[in-house]
Structures are given as structure tokens and as C-alpha cells.
Design a protein around this motif. Structure first.
Motif, PDB file in Angstrom:
ATOM      1  N   MET A 166      -4.436  -1.736 -13.151  1.00 34.24           N
ATOM      2  CA  MET A 166      -4.828  -2.628 -12.064  1.00 34.24           C
ATOM      3  C   MET A 166      -6.277  -3.076 -12.247  1.00 34.24           C
ATOM      4  SD  MET A 166      -3.321  -1.094  -8.565  1.00 34.24           S
ATOM      5  CE  MET A 166      -2.342  -2.361  -7.838  1.00 34.24           C
ATOM      6  N   THR A 167      -6.549  -4.269 -11.814  1.00 34.91           N
ATOM      7  CA  THR A 167      -7.886  -4.831 -11.940  1.00 34.91           C
ATOM      8  C   THR A 167      -8.775  -4.335 -10.812  1.00 34.91           C
ATOM      9  OG1 THR A 167      -6.913  -6.817 -12.888  1.00 34.91           O
ATOM     10  CG2 THR A 167      -9.179  -6.978 -12.116  1.00 34.91           C
ATOM     11  N   GLU A 168      -9.981  -3.935 -11.185  1.00 42.20           N
ATOM     12  CA  GLU A 168     -10.942  -3.505 -10.164  1.00 42.20           C
ATOM     13  C   GLU A 168     -11.737  -4.706  -9.684  1.00 42.20           C
ATOM     14  OE1 GLU A 168     -13.093   0.428  -9.853  1.00 42.20           O
ATOM     15  OE2 GLU A 168     -14.595  -0.837 -10.809  1.00 42.20           O
ATOM     16  N   HIS A 169     -11.959  -4.771  -8.386  1.00 41.88           N
ATOM     17  CA  HIS A 169     -12.718  -5.853  -7.763  1.00 41.88           C
ATOM     18  C   HIS A 169     -13.927  -5.266  -7.055  1.00 41.88           C
ATOM     19  CE1 HIS A 169      -9.344  -8.576  -8.427  1.00 41.88           C
ATOM     20  NE2 HIS A 169      -8.560  -7.612  -7.966  1.00 41.88           N
ATOM     21  N   THR A 170     -14.922  -6.109  -6.836  1.00 45.48           N
ATOM     22  CA  THR A 170     -16.089  -5.721  -6.054  1.00 45.48           C
ATOM     23  C   THR A 170     -16.134  -6.605  -4.818  1.00 45.48           C
ATOM     24  OG1 THR A 170     -17.279  -5.101  -8.054  1.00 45.48           O
ATOM     25  CG2 THR A 170     -18.596  -5.432  -6.075  1.00 45.48           C
ATOM     26  N   TYR A 171     -16.223  -5.960  -3.668  1.00 48.10           N
ATOM     27  CA  TYR A 171     -16.261  -6.668  -2.388  1.00 48.10           C
ATOM     28  C   TYR A 171     -17.571  -6.358  -1.682  1.00 48.10           C
ATOM     29  CZ  TYR A 171     -11.229  -6.387  -3.325  1.00 48.10           C
ATOM     30  OH  TYR A 171      -9.991  -6.444  -3.918  1.00 48.10           O
ATOM     31  N   LYS A 172     -18.132  -7.366  -1.015  1.00 50.99           N
ATOM     32  CA  LYS A 172     -19.359  -7.173  -0.253  1.00 50.99           C
ATOM     33  C   LYS A 172     -19.101  -7.584   1.188  1.00 50.99           C
ATOM     34  CE  LYS A 172     -23.139  -8.691  -2.159  1.00 50.99           C
ATOM     35  NZ  LYS A 172     -24.281  -9.545  -2.568  1.00 50.99           N
ATOM     36  N   GLY A 222      -7.610   4.110  -4.377  1.00 47.65           N
ATOM     37  CA  GLY A 222      -8.077   3.073  -5.291  1.00 47.65           C
ATOM     38  C   GLY A 222      -9.527   2.658  -5.152  1.00 47.65           C
ATOM     39  N   VAL A 223     -10.296   3.302  -4.261  1.00 41.20           N
ATOM     40  CA  VAL A 223     -11.730   3.010  -4.158  1.00 41.20           C
ATOM     41  C   VAL A 223     -12.451   3.868  -5.189  1.00 41.20           C
ATOM     42  CG1 VAL A 223     -13.783   3.198  -2.702  1.00 41.20           C
ATOM     43  CG2 VAL A 223     -11.646   2.351  -1.729  1.00 41.20           C
ATOM     44  N   SER A 224     -13.134   3.220  -6.141  1.00 42.21           N
ATOM     45  CA  SER A 224     -13.819   3.976  -7.191  1.00 42.21           C
ATOM     46  C   SER A 224     -15.279   4.232  -6.858  1.00 42.21           C
ATOM     47  CB  SER A 224     -13.714   3.254  -8.535  1.00 42.21           C
ATOM     48  OG  SER A 224     -14.348   1.998  -8.453  1.00 42.21           O
ATOM     49  N   ASP A 225     -15.910   3.310  -6.109  1.00 38.41           N
ATOM     50  CA  ASP A 225     -17.319   3.470  -5.772  1.00 38.41           C
ATOM     51  C   ASP A 225     -17.633   2.599  -4.564  1.00 38.41           C
ATOM     52  OD1 ASP A 225     -19.887   4.509  -6.128  1.00 38.41           O
ATOM     53  OD2 ASP A 225     -20.523   2.809  -7.354  1.00 38.41           O
ATOM     54  N   PHE A 226     -18.648   3.016  -3.808  1.00 32.60           N
ATOM     55  CA  PHE A 226     -19.085   2.202  -2.677  1.00 32.60           C
ATOM     56  C   PHE A 226     -20.506   2.579  -2.283  1.00 32.60           C
ATOM     57  CE2 PHE A 226     -17.115   5.922  -0.792  1.00 32.60           C
ATOM     58  CZ  PHE A 226     -18.023   6.304   0.195  1.00 32.60           C
ATOM     59  N   PRO A 229      -6.516  -4.400  -2.607  1.00 32.76           N
ATOM     60  CA  PRO A 229      -6.780  -5.784  -2.204  1.00 32.76           C
ATOM     61  C   PRO A 229      -7.885  -5.857  -1.141  1.00 32.76           C
ATOM     62  CG  PRO A 229      -4.433  -5.280  -2.055  1.00 32.76           C
ATOM     63  CD  PRO A 229      -5.147  -3.988  -2.310  1.00 32.76           C
ATOM     64  N   TYR A 230      -8.543  -6.990  -1.081  1.00 26.73           N
ATOM     65  CA  TYR A 230      -9.613  -7.242  -0.111  1.00 26.73           C
ATOM     66  C   TYR A 230      -9.179  -6.898   1.317  1.00 26.73           C
ATOM     67  CZ  TYR A 230     -12.790  -9.984   2.815  1.00 26.73           C
ATOM     68  OH  TYR A 230     -13.672 -10.381   3.792  1.00 26.73           O
ATOM     69  N   ASP A 231      -7.991  -7.369   1.707  1.00 27.05           N
ATOM     70  CA  ASP A 231      -7.518  -7.163   3.079  1.00 27.05           C
ATOM     71  C   ASP A 231      -7.355  -5.685   3.424  1.00 27.05           C
ATOM     72  OD1 ASP A 231      -7.535  -9.883   3.649  1.00 27.05           O
ATOM     73  OD2 ASP A 231      -5.433 -10.150   3.092  1.00 27.05           O
ATOM     74  N   ASP A 232      -6.991  -4.861   2.462  1.00 27.03           N
ATOM     75  CA  ASP A 232      -6.847  -3.421   2.702  1.00 27.03           C
ATOM     76  C   ASP A 232      -8.205  -2.783   2.998  1.00 27.03           C
ATOM     77  OD1 ASP A 232      -4.196  -3.827   2.148  1.00 27.03           O
ATOM     78  OD2 ASP A 232      -4.070  -2.330   0.551  1.00 27.03           O
ATOM     79  N   ILE A 233      -9.200  -3.142   2.209  1.00 22.65           N
ATOM     80  CA  ILE A 233     -10.552  -2.605   2.419  1.00 22.65           C
ATOM     81  C   ILE A 233     -11.091  -3.081   3.763  1.00 22.65           C
ATOM     82  CG2 ILE A 233     -12.915  -2.522   1.552  1.00 22.65           C
ATOM     83  CD1 ILE A 233     -10.940  -1.009  -0.211  1.00 22.65           C
ATOM     84  N   LEU A 234     -10.915  -4.364   4.052  1.00 18.71           N
ATOM     85  CA  LEU A 234     -11.362  -4.929   5.326  1.00 18.71           C
ATOM     86  C   LEU A 234     -10.729  -4.186   6.504  1.00 18.71           C
ATOM     87  CD1 LEU A 234     -12.876  -7.107   6.938  1.00 18.71           C
ATOM     88  CD2 LEU A 234     -10.883  -8.590   6.605  1.00 18.71           C
ATOM     89  N   ALA A 235      -9.432  -3.942   6.434  1.00 12.11           N
ATOM     90  CA  ALA A 235      -8.719  -3.245   7.516  1.00 12.11           C
ATOM     91  C   ALA A 235      -9.250  -1.832   7.704  1.00 12.11           C
ATOM     92  CB  ALA A 235      -7.226  -3.216   7.223  1.00 12.11           C
TER      93      ALA A 235
END
Length: 74
Positions: A1-7, A32-36, A52-58
Motif C-alpha cells: 500500500m502507498t503511504e501518504h502524508t496528511y496535514k 496503518g499510521v506509521s508516524d505522526f 485513506p485521508y477520510d479515515d484519519i480525518l474521522a
């Protein structure tokens, strides 16, 4: 799976607020959260994850904190 960075710009007014966000993201590590980073001074939360972005946001919204904005960095 591709890792994304969200701010995210999250309204946090005290260490209890940032602690709540930290706890919810720490619990998401197995999913699936590797770092924050949670920065109370700038009210910025940066998350690296395969989720996905929406999962982190929720998950952040579950703390009751206001998420003023959020973007995918990459």
C-alpha cells in the motif's frame, strides 16, 4: 500500500487537546499510521499513513476537536 502524508489544522487549546489527538493516532498505528506529529503551538497535525485521508480525518474528529482544514501533502 502507498503511504501518504496528511496535514491537518486542528483547534487545540491545551495539552489535554493535543494529548487526545496523540492518543487516537497512537491507537491507529496497527491500522496503518506509521508516524505522526502533533504540534500544540502551531495547531498542526501531520500524519504519515497507508490509511485513506477520510479515515484519519474521522479518527481526529472522534476526539471532539475541530478540524479547520486538511490536505494531502504529497
Amino acid at each position: 500500500m502507498t503511504e501518504h502524508t496528511y496535514k491537518f489544522d486542528v483547534k487545540m487549546t491545551c495539552s489535554g487537546c493535543s494529548g487526545a489527538v496523540t492518543r487516537v493516532l497512537e491507537k491507529a498505528r496497527p491500522d496503518g499510521v506509521s508516524d505522526f506529529t502533533v504540534d500544540l503551538a502551531t495547531q498542526e497535525v501531520v500524519v504519515k499513513a497507508t490509511l485513506p485521508y477520510d479515515d484519519i480525518l474521522a479518527r481526529i474528529k472522534k476526539t471532539g476537536k475541530e478540524v479547520r482544514s486538511g490536505v494531502t501533502v504529497e
